[in-house]
Design a protein around this motif. Sequence first.
Motif, mmCIF file in Angstrom:
data_model
loop_
_atom_site.group_PDB
_atom_site.id
_atom_site.type_symbol
_atom_site.label_atom_id
_atom_site.label_comp_id
_atom_site.label_asym_id
_atom_site.label_seq_id
_atom_site.Cartn_x
_atom_site.Cartn_y
_atom_site.Cartn_z
ATOM 1 N N TRP A 191 0.851 -1.183 0.000
ATOM 2 C CA TRP A 191 0.000 0.000 0.000
ATOM 3 C C TRP A 191 0.899 1.250 0.000
ATOM 4 N N GLY A 192 0.383 2.360 -0.524
ATOM 5 C CA GLY A 192 1.121 3.619 -0.448
ATOM 6 C C GLY A 192 1.249 4.067 1.004
ATOM 7 N N ASP A 193 2.336 4.784 1.323
ATOM 8 C CA ASP A 193 2.556 5.342 2.677
ATOM 9 C C ASP A 193 2.458 4.265 3.755
ATOM 10 N N TYR A 194 3.062 3.118 3.543
ATOM 11 C CA TYR A 194 2.811 2.014 4.477
ATOM 12 C C TYR A 194 4.094 1.378 5.000
ATOM 13 N N TYR A 242 -14.059 -8.186 7.156
ATOM 14 C CA TYR A 242 -14.579 -8.453 5.810
ATOM 15 C C TYR A 242 -14.379 -9.923 5.476
ATOM 16 N N SER A 284 -5.136 -7.304 2.507
ATOM 17 C CA SER A 284 -6.008 -7.453 3.685
ATOM 18 C C SER A 284 -6.635 -8.850 3.678
ATOM 19 N N GLU A 327 -15.166 -0.419 2.024
ATOM 20 C CA GLU A 327 -15.324 0.534 3.120
ATOM 21 C C GLU A 327 -16.588 1.370 2.946
ATOM 22 N N TYR A 381 0.024 3.358 11.946
ATOM 23 C CA TYR A 381 -0.906 2.222 12.065
ATOM 24 C C TYR A 381 -0.578 1.377 13.304
ATOM 25 N N ASN A 385 -7.098 -3.174 -2.355
ATOM 26 C CA ASN A 385 -6.943 -4.623 -2.511
ATOM 27 C C ASN A 385 -7.324 -5.051 -3.915
ATOM 28 N N ASP A 408 -3.987 -6.419 7.789
ATOM 29 C CA ASP A 408 -3.134 -6.480 6.597
ATOM 30 C C ASP A 408 -1.940 -7.385 6.931
ATOM 31 N N TRP A 461 -9.972 -4.724 10.484
ATOM 32 C CA TRP A 461 -9.236 -5.306 9.353
ATOM 33 C C TRP A 461 -7.816 -5.705 9.754
ATOM 34 N N ASP A 500 -4.591 8.459 -0.745
ATOM 35 C CA ASP A 500 -3.766 8.859 0.398
ATOM 36 C C ASP A 500 -3.778 10.364 0.679
ATOM 37 N N TRP A 507 -9.284 4.860 7.407
ATOM 38 C CA TRP A 507 -8.718 3.780 8.207
ATOM 39 C C TRP A 507 -8.084 4.406 9.448
HETATM 40 N N1 SPD Z 1 -1.885 4.132 3.349
HETATM 41 C C1 SPD Z 1 -1.899 2.788 3.828
HETATM 42 C C2 SPD Z 1 -3.246 2.194 3.789
HETATM 43 C C3 SPD Z 1 -3.306 0.776 4.228
HETATM 44 C C4 SPD Z 1 -4.629 0.429 4.655
HETATM 45 N N2 SPD Z 1 -4.943 -0.896 4.666
HETATM 46 C C5 SPD Z 1 -6.213 -1.055 5.192
HETATM 47 C C6 SPD Z 1 -6.978 -2.057 4.481
HETATM 48 C C7 SPD Z 1 -8.269 -2.318 5.103
HETATM 49 N N3 SPD Z 1 -9.069 -3.251 4.373
#
Ligand code: SPD
Length: 357
Positions: free
Chosen positions: A42-45, A334, A90, A178, A300, A70, A264, A262, A219, A236
């Motif tokens: 994911w971006g910024d992760y 989910y 996820s 979401e 996170y 996803n 990941d 959720w 993002d 999120w």
């Molecule tokens: N910018 C990072 C976003 C990651 C979020 N993942 C959450 C997924 C929830 N299904």
Amino acid sequence: MKQLVRMFVVVVVVAVGLMYLTAYLNSSQGYTGGNTLTIYNWGDYIDPELIAEFEEETGIKVIYQTFDSNEAMLTKIEQGGTTFDISIPSEYAISKMKEEGLLVPLDKSKLPNLKHIDPAFLNLSFDEGNEYSIPYFWGTVGVVFNPDMVDGLTFNSWEDLWDPRLRNKILLLDGAREVMGMGLNSLGYSLNDTEESHLQEAKRKLNRLTPNVKAIVGDEIKMLLAGEEAAVGLVWSGDASEIMGENEKLDYVVPSEGSNLWFDNMVIPRTARNIEGAHLFMNFMLDPEVAARNAEYVGYSTPNAKALEFLPEEISGDERFYPSRELTGKLEVYENLGKRMLAHYNELFLEFKMHRK
Ligand code: SPD
């Protein structure tokens, strides 16, 4: 002449031998992919400094690509032609990837740091025994809001989002599950509901939210909310935590009708070229100090119990981002609704987006 023929034979034998060796290495599970590791996240992760440290520690060069949903990640991996060694889907996407044979089983003997993960995040129904996936981050879906801009609304109920005082003030994250889930929950239905009349009802209800929706974004939602360009966001939890780090006025709440919990997890897609390196990367990210730094950087919530000891109390003790088991027990994860139903959710979400235009 004889000498020339002999040399020719030697050259041919060596060339054929090299061809076979290359083919063997390419097909063998231990192939080191030219000592590169391709990560699809994911971006910024992730904290980029951690990637640099992993490269320095292992001598493996990381190639890094990002996705924003996803669905986008799944489509790319399903289509093939990629060589991702690590991805971070996820739960429902992991279940789908398992079903489609898109994942490589993990070798736990190469993941000694797995012992640091809180057992509450292991052995979940989407991957019993964690045969294919290792926890990375987890969280909830909720509402981040700026109390100065919402006329006293508190967002304890999803219904608050439909308040006429929020005209053109809401940002929605660009996610089919979401947004559809929020519509379903606001009507008292499950966010895994597959009853067509309920789905249509949710879409009609979402359509009525349109006047309040300023934009549906990726993002950049964080920058827009922190910069007070909008008053409210469906986000999120980890993004909320980052936004609130930038602008302390803001708050985050999970509405009482229910929401999403959720997970990941890191996986190794079937297309991987460097399975050995992928295990090294997973084990590196499972190191408690690394996991804590990553959690602090991206905002996170970490599933790494030992990492919590390295986080400041104001982070690990914040119930909005590390909610009690009592709250998480009331939330829904989910489910993998199957190819057709997932496509239907995407279609309905798209129709909602088109309704806004
Ligand atoms: N910018 C990072 C976003 C990651 C979020 N993942 C959450 C997924 C929830 N299904």
